[in-house]
Design a protein around this motif. Structure first.
Motif, PDB file in Angstrom:
ATOM      1  N   THR A 102       0.831  -1.209   0.000  1.00 12.09           N
ATOM      2  CA  THR A 102       0.000   0.000   0.000  1.00 12.09           C
ATOM      3  C   THR A 102       0.863   1.256   0.000  1.00 12.09           C
ATOM      4  O   THR A 102       0.584   2.224  -0.728  1.00 12.09           O
ATOM      5  CB  THR A 102      -0.931   0.005   1.226  1.00 12.09           C
ATOM      6  N   ILE A 103       1.915   1.251   0.814  1.00  7.24           N
ATOM      7  CA  ILE A 103       2.822   2.407   0.854  1.00  7.24           C
ATOM      8  C   ILE A 103       3.469   2.630  -0.507  1.00  7.24           C
ATOM      9  O   ILE A 103       3.581   3.767  -0.984  1.00  7.24           O
ATOM     10  CB  ILE A 103       3.892   2.205   1.945  1.00  7.24           C
ATOM     11  N   LEU A 104       3.872   1.549  -1.157  1.00  5.09           N
ATOM     12  CA  LEU A 104       4.486   1.672  -2.483  1.00  5.09           C
ATOM     13  C   LEU A 104       3.487   2.208  -3.505  1.00  5.09           C
ATOM     14  O   LEU A 104       3.836   3.043  -4.345  1.00  5.09           O
ATOM     15  CB  LEU A 104       5.030   0.318  -2.934  1.00  5.09           C
ATOM     16  N   SER A 105       2.239   1.751  -3.445  1.00  5.91           N
ATOM     17  CA  SER A 105       1.222   2.221  -4.387  1.00  5.91           C
ATOM     18  C   SER A 105       0.947   3.709  -4.186  1.00  5.91           C
ATOM     19  O   SER A 105       0.833   4.472  -5.154  1.00  5.91           O
ATOM     20  CB  SER A 105      -0.069   1.418  -4.210  1.00  5.91           C
ATOM     21  N   ARG A 106       0.846   4.127  -2.918  1.00  2.87           N
ATOM     22  CA  ARG A 106       0.623   5.545  -2.633  1.00  2.87           C
ATOM     23  C   ARG A 106       1.812   6.383  -3.080  1.00  2.87           C
ATOM     24  O   ARG A 106       1.651   7.489  -3.621  1.00  2.87           O
ATOM     25  CB  ARG A 106       0.387   5.743  -1.135  1.00  2.87           C
ATOM     26  N   SER A 107       3.008   5.876  -2.849  1.00  2.00           N
ATOM     27  CA  SER A 107       4.217   6.601  -3.257  1.00  2.00           C
ATOM     28  C   SER A 107       4.295   6.726  -4.771  1.00  2.00           C
ATOM     29  O   SER A 107       4.713   7.768  -5.297  1.00  2.00           O
ATOM     30  CB  SER A 107       5.463   5.879  -2.726  1.00  2.00           C
ATOM     31  N   GLU A 108       3.881   5.669  -5.473  1.00  2.00           N
ATOM     32  CA  GLU A 108       3.892   5.725  -6.935  1.00  2.00           C
ATOM     33  C   GLU A 108       2.958   6.812  -7.456  1.00  2.00           C
ATOM     34  O   GLU A 108       3.310   7.571  -8.364  1.00  2.00           O
ATOM     35  CB  GLU A 108       3.488   4.370  -7.506  1.00  2.00           C
ATOM     36  N   LYS A 109       1.766   6.901  -6.875  1.00  3.25           N
ATOM     37  CA  LYS A 109       0.827   7.934  -7.308  1.00  3.25           C
ATOM     38  C   LYS A 109       1.343   9.327  -6.980  1.00  3.25           C
ATOM     39  O   LYS A 109       1.081  10.293  -7.713  1.00  3.25           O
ATOM     40  CB  LYS A 109      -0.528   7.709  -6.640  1.00  3.25           C
TER      41      LYS A 109
END
Length: 285
Positions: free
Chosen positions: A269-276
């Motif tokens: 989830t942290i990686l997905s948020r960081s990607e956005k």
């Protein structure tokens, strides 16, 4: 005579604009409804499955010795949390993932960017990495134990190797996937050397980097759990699961599985948020 056609043209343009606005509002409303539905489904489905599991275990449709009710698992997790036992096993696993996975990902990204940008370096290291990547990382763990002994270093190295190869492969693929037109446009605007790397290559490869990070996270969790199974340590979630199986304490075994799943989900989830956040052009509309 020309006033009427002009008026009709204006009216037609106004009608078209009005229909466009109505369609846009309807689409936004539909998107909100779908987002709400997806949120409800994502929350309701696990809850329903847990309730079904609880009921089946209570009436012994499934054997509660092997599948204890979720309430008993939660109770065991609470007791372990209060006593400090849960953190005693979670902290070492997090440390091994953070140090080994973090360093492996960083080195893999750097090497991948260099290999993707340099044909000579890729020719020199590509075949070697292609031969080493398929080797099961857990299979070389005994060699690491022979060299470094039953310390933290073999576990960290095993996680490092796992994440390094995944990130190296994904990053090289990201560099090679950059549209040649973007490279030509960068060259036309005078982007060379570090400027070309910063403004063209790095942004172009980042989607593949984040994709690799998500894959590496799951694989690193599997590897760190496996090396903790080996008996070379008495701490870690993997050891907790294995020891609970040996002592036949299924509640603690499931607590370990749940915590491992939560760690993987949280990092993803942290990686997905960081990607956005870092790649705004990749945001879903």
């Amino acid at each position: 005579m020309s006033t009427a056609p002009a008026a009709r043209t204006t009216t037609t343009a106004d009608d078209r604009e009005h229909r466009t606005l109505v369609a846009a509002r309807a689409q936004r409303a539909r998107d909100r409804r779908l987002a709400t539905r997806d949120l409800v489904l994502s929350i309701a489905t696990p809850i329903l499955l847990l309730v079904l599991w609880e009921l089946c275990a209570r009436v012994e449709v499934i054997d509660p010795r092997f599948f204890p009710p979720p309430t008993r698992i939660v109770s065991a997790g609470g007791e372990m949390l209060v006593s400090g036992e849960l953190w005693q096993h979670t902290a070492p696993t997090l440390m091994r993932l953070a140090v080994g996975g973090g360093l492996g990902a960083l080195c893999g990204i750097v090497v991948g960017l260099l290999m993707g940008s340099s044909r000579a370096l890729n020719a020199a290291l590509g075949p070697l990495f292609s031969a080493l990547y398929p080797l099961p990382k857990i299979a070389i763990f005994p060699i690491l134990l022979m060299i470094f002994g039953p310390t933290e270093l073999p576990k960290i190295i095993a996680v490092f190797i796992t994440t390094f190869f995944i990130m190296q492969i994904n990053t090289v693929s990201g560099v090679w996937a950059i549209d040649r037109k973007l490279l030509e446009a960068g060259a036309a605007y005078g982007a060379t050397g570090l400027s070309r790397f910063r403004h063209v290559i790095l942004p172009g490869a980042m989607p593949f980097v984040f994709s690799g990070l998500k894959t590496a996270t799951g694989t690193a969790v599997v590897v760190v759990t496996a090396v903790e199974f080996t008996g070379a340590t008495t701490t870690g979630l993997g050891y907790l699961i294995w020891n609970s199986w040996q002592l036949f304490i299924p509640e603690k075994l499931y607590v370990g599985l749940v915590v491992i799943g939560l760690i993987g989900a949280l990092v993803t989830t942290i990686l997905s948020r960081s990607e956005k956040l870092l790649l705004p052009w990749r945001r879903e509309r």
